[in-house]
Design a protein around this motif. Sequence first.
Motif, PDB file in Angstrom:
ATOM      1  N   GLY A 229      -1.139   4.548   0.559  1.00 17.37           N
ATOM      2  CA  GLY A 229      -0.934   3.269   1.217  1.00 17.37           C
ATOM      3  C   GLY A 229       0.110   2.418   0.540  1.00 17.37           C
ATOM      4  O   GLY A 229      -0.207   1.338   0.019  1.00 17.37           O
ATOM      5  N   PRO A 230       1.383   2.858   0.519  1.00 20.95           N
ATOM      6  CA  PRO A 230       2.427   2.066  -0.134  1.00 20.95           C
ATOM      7  C   PRO A 230       2.601   0.706   0.525  1.00 20.95           C
ATOM      8  O   PRO A 230       2.436   0.568   1.741  1.00 20.95           O
ATOM      9  CB  PRO A 230       3.682   2.935   0.023  1.00 20.95           C
ATOM     10  N   ARG A 231       2.950  -0.289  -0.292  1.00 19.98           N
ATOM     11  CA  ARG A 231       3.056  -1.663   0.199  1.00 19.98           C
ATOM     12  C   ARG A 231       4.260  -1.857   1.102  1.00 19.98           C
ATOM     13  O   ARG A 231       4.228  -2.658   2.034  1.00 19.98           O
ATOM     14  CB  ARG A 231       3.123  -2.618  -0.994  1.00 19.98           C
ATOM     15  N   ASN A 232       5.337  -1.149   0.831  1.00 22.61           N
ATOM     16  CA  ASN A 232       6.543  -1.287   1.643  1.00 22.61           C
ATOM     17  C   ASN A 232       7.339   0.010   1.586  1.00 22.61           C
ATOM     18  O   ASN A 232       6.949   0.979   0.921  1.00 22.61           O
ATOM     19  CB  ASN A 232       7.389  -2.490   1.182  1.00 22.61           C
ATOM     20  N   ALA A 233       8.472   0.019   2.292  1.00 20.35           N
ATOM     21  CA  ALA A 233       9.252   1.240   2.395  1.00 20.35           C
ATOM     22  C   ALA A 233       9.814   1.682   1.053  1.00 20.35           C
ATOM     23  O   ALA A 233       9.956   2.881   0.793  1.00 20.35           O
ATOM     24  CB  ALA A 233      10.387   1.055   3.405  1.00 20.35           C
ATOM     25  N   ARG A 234      10.146   0.729   0.171  1.00 23.86           N
ATOM     26  CA  ARG A 234      10.672   1.097  -1.145  1.00 23.86           C
ATOM     27  C   ARG A 234       9.609   1.805  -1.975  1.00 23.86           C
ATOM     28  O   ARG A 234       9.893   2.813  -2.632  1.00 23.86           O
ATOM     29  CB  ARG A 234      11.176  -0.149  -1.881  1.00 23.86           C
ATOM     30  N   VAL A 235       8.380   1.308  -1.943  1.00 26.61           N
ATOM     31  CA  VAL A 235       7.303   1.983  -2.665  1.00 26.61           C
ATOM     32  C   VAL A 235       7.072   3.368  -2.073  1.00 26.61           C
ATOM     33  O   VAL A 235       6.888   4.347  -2.803  1.00 26.61           O
ATOM     34  CB  VAL A 235       6.007   1.146  -2.632  1.00 26.61           C
ATOM     35  N   ALA A 236       7.096   3.467  -0.750  1.00 31.53           N
ATOM     36  CA  ALA A 236       6.923   4.771  -0.105  1.00 31.53           C
ATOM     37  C   ALA A 236       7.965   5.763  -0.607  1.00 31.53           C
ATOM     38  O   ALA A 236       7.665   6.924  -0.900  1.00 31.53           O
ATOM     39  CB  ALA A 236       7.015   4.625   1.415  1.00 31.53           C
ATOM     40  N   LEU A 238       9.561   5.659  -3.501  1.00 21.89           N
ATOM     41  CA  LEU A 238       9.376   5.950  -4.916  1.00 21.89           C
ATOM     42  C   LEU A 238       8.165   6.837  -5.182  1.00 21.89           C
ATOM     43  O   LEU A 238       8.100   7.484  -6.229  1.00 21.89           O
ATOM     44  CB  LEU A 238       9.252   4.645  -5.704  1.00 21.89           C
ATOM     45  N   VAL A 239       7.188   6.860  -4.265  1.00 18.95           N
ATOM     46  CA  VAL A 239       6.038   7.750  -4.461  1.00 18.95           C
ATOM     47  C   VAL A 239       6.229   9.074  -3.729  1.00 18.95           C
ATOM     48  O   VAL A 239       5.295   9.868  -3.611  1.00 18.95           O
ATOM     49  CB  VAL A 239       4.707   7.085  -4.033  1.00 18.95           C
ATOM     50  N   GLY A 240       7.457   9.321  -3.262  1.00 13.15           N
ATOM     51  CA  GLY A 240       7.766  10.638  -2.730  1.00 13.15           C
ATOM     52  C   GLY A 240       7.513  10.836  -1.256  1.00 13.15           C
ATOM     53  O   GLY A 240       7.587  11.968  -0.759  1.00 13.15           O
ATOM     54  N   LEU A 241       7.197   9.743  -0.522  1.00 15.52           N
ATOM     55  CA  LEU A 241       7.047   9.871   0.925  1.00 15.52           C
ATOM     56  C   LEU A 241       8.445   9.776   1.543  1.00 15.52           C
ATOM     57  O   LEU A 241       8.985   8.691   1.729  1.00 15.52           O
ATOM     58  CB  LEU A 241       6.121   8.776   1.463  1.00 15.52           C
ATOM     59  N   ARG A 242       9.026  10.920   1.841  1.00 14.63           N
ATOM     60  CA  ARG A 242      10.434  10.973   2.235  1.00 14.63           C
ATOM     61  C   ARG A 242      10.652  10.492   3.665  1.00 14.63           C
ATOM     62  O   ARG A 242      11.764  10.087   4.018  1.00 14.63           O
ATOM     63  CB  ARG A 242      10.943  12.413   2.109  1.00 14.63           C
ATOM     64  N   ASP A 243       9.627  10.559   4.486  1.00 14.31           N
ATOM     65  CA  ASP A 243       9.789  10.282   5.912  1.00 14.31           C
ATOM     66  C   ASP A 243       9.192   8.919   6.239  1.00 14.31           C
ATOM     67  O   ASP A 243       7.969   8.746   6.286  1.00 14.31           O
ATOM     68  CB  ASP A 243       9.107  11.372   6.735  1.00 14.31           C
ATOM     69  N   HIS A 330       9.176  16.301   6.760  1.00 14.85           N
ATOM     70  CA  HIS A 330       9.132  17.316   5.715  1.00 14.85           C
ATOM     71  C   HIS A 330       7.675  17.664   5.407  1.00 14.85           C
ATOM     72  O   HIS A 330       6.833  16.765   5.273  1.00 14.85           O
ATOM     73  CB  HIS A 330       9.807  16.810   4.438  1.00 14.85           C
ATOM     74  N   GLN A 331       7.407  18.945   5.269  1.00 17.92           N
ATOM     75  CA  GLN A 331       6.069  19.396   4.924  1.00 17.92           C
ATOM     76  C   GLN A 331       6.150  20.548   3.931  1.00 17.92           C
ATOM     77  O   GLN A 331       7.099  21.341   3.952  1.00 17.92           O
ATOM     78  CB  GLN A 331       5.307  19.868   6.170  1.00 17.92           C
ATOM     79  N   THR A 332       5.135  20.641   3.066  1.00 21.15           N
ATOM     80  CA  THR A 332       5.016  21.760   2.136  1.00 21.15           C
ATOM     81  C   THR A 332       3.715  22.494   2.440  1.00 21.15           C
ATOM     82  O   THR A 332       2.645  21.876   2.456  1.00 21.15           O
ATOM     83  CB  THR A 332       5.023  21.280   0.679  1.00 21.15           C
ATOM     84  N   PRO A 368      16.712  -2.700   5.430  1.00 22.00           N
ATOM     85  CA  PRO A 368      17.424  -1.733   6.269  1.00 22.00           C
ATOM     86  C   PRO A 368      16.464  -0.750   6.917  1.00 22.00           C
ATOM     87  O   PRO A 368      15.369  -0.500   6.418  1.00 22.00           O
ATOM     88  CB  PRO A 368      18.345  -1.022   5.270  1.00 22.00           C
ATOM     89  N   ALA A 369      16.877  -0.222   8.026  1.00 20.95           N
ATOM     90  CA  ALA A 369      16.082   0.810   8.702  1.00 20.95           C
ATOM     91  C   ALA A 369      16.064   2.058   7.845  1.00 20.95           C
ATOM     92  O   ALA A 369      17.007   2.339   7.116  1.00 20.95           O
ATOM     93  CB  ALA A 369      16.666   1.111  10.069  1.00 20.95           C
ATOM     94  N   PRO A 370      14.983   2.878   7.911  1.00 22.66           N
ATOM     95  CA  PRO A 370      14.910   4.101   7.117  1.00 22.66           C
ATOM     96  C   PRO A 370      15.901   5.138   7.601  1.00 22.66           C
ATOM     97  O   PRO A 370      16.325   5.127   8.725  1.00 22.66           O
ATOM     98  CB  PRO A 370      13.458   4.551   7.331  1.00 22.66           C
TER      99      PRO A 370
END
Length: 370
Positions: A229-236, A238-243, A330-332, A368-370
């Motif tokens: 549950g990242p707080r914002n897109a930047r945290v997402a 940094l925790v490796g959620l690429r999408d 992306h999926q592993t 900015p948009a992702p």
Amino acid sequence: MLELRLRRAGPEIPLDVALSCAQGELLALVGPSGSGKTSVLRAIAGLLPVESGRVVVAGQVWTDSATGLHRPPEARRVGMVFQHYALFPHLDAVDNVALGLPTRLSRALAREHAQSLLADMRLADLGHRRPHELSGGQRQRVALARALARATGDGEPGVLLLDEAFAAVDQPTRHALWDELMRLRERHPLPVVMVTHDLHEARLLADQLCIVDGGQALQCGAPERVLAGPRNARVAELVGLRDVFSARFEKAAPGEACLHWGTERLSTRDKNRIDEGTLVHWVVSGEFVHLHREPLVGPNVLRARVERLRRLGDSAHLLLHLPGPEARLHQTLSAREVAALRLEEGAQIWVHLDPRGLHVMPVKTGEPAP
């Protein structure tokens, strides 16, 4: 208990963080290079001056800018472990550990205590060896023993700081050191603050995870909560959620909502924190993504195409093209799952996004948009 509030301005190493770490707890600081993680450790140790701040360990004030109090580094019970051991090559393991003990002890008592700490690290028979006669993992366990001597040597409250302590060893040795650290925490319940770039390491070892960027603590909490549950897109990011995707938020039944994402409407939960019609980012972590060869009946089932498949030993990385706007996921997967699903590049697949796993974040003004 370690409590700190630090502020330092300037272009080089700015800081603006507030953190706490309970006795026996491990707090992991994660963020990109130059984000200020090591600066936090140095400020705790008294090696980095701050404009304003307060550092308190077990009720003992080490830094208080309001009163001008600054306990010097040598008067703080801080044990630090670095990536490259920092052992003295001309001393044996016992004397390296003994250097962390109070100077008032006689050499004989210091060596006896040091030998006991080495035994705690399962190095009882190697105390006579010098660093060059030890393996990388053994040298790092000596460094841990010395840090522990420094943090606990005279009974005053102390703290253990780990700065990328396990980054320089191979993977099997790193796993062994993780186990050693877990056992050490059981025997010596100190506050432990660890800097790492390895999210897997942080998730495995930490009670708390703090994402640091630009000298600021962006989000802190239990690792599973921050990562899912990242707080914002930047945290997402940094925790490796690429999408990270953009959508419009719409309320539905009580406790439920949907995301207007291109031509798709995705079901998710409504926590009553986002207003109707708000532009949001959304992410989903891998454990909430399920792949099927046949279509399912239910919400959030999307048809996709395997755009890229890269096999890496017992796992494989997939890039899936979804029907949303510029939507790639992306999926592993394990090699066994890839075989069971008969996946290959170009194959059609059905993707089920568990509504419980869709995490929604409001878009900040100017973001900015992702």
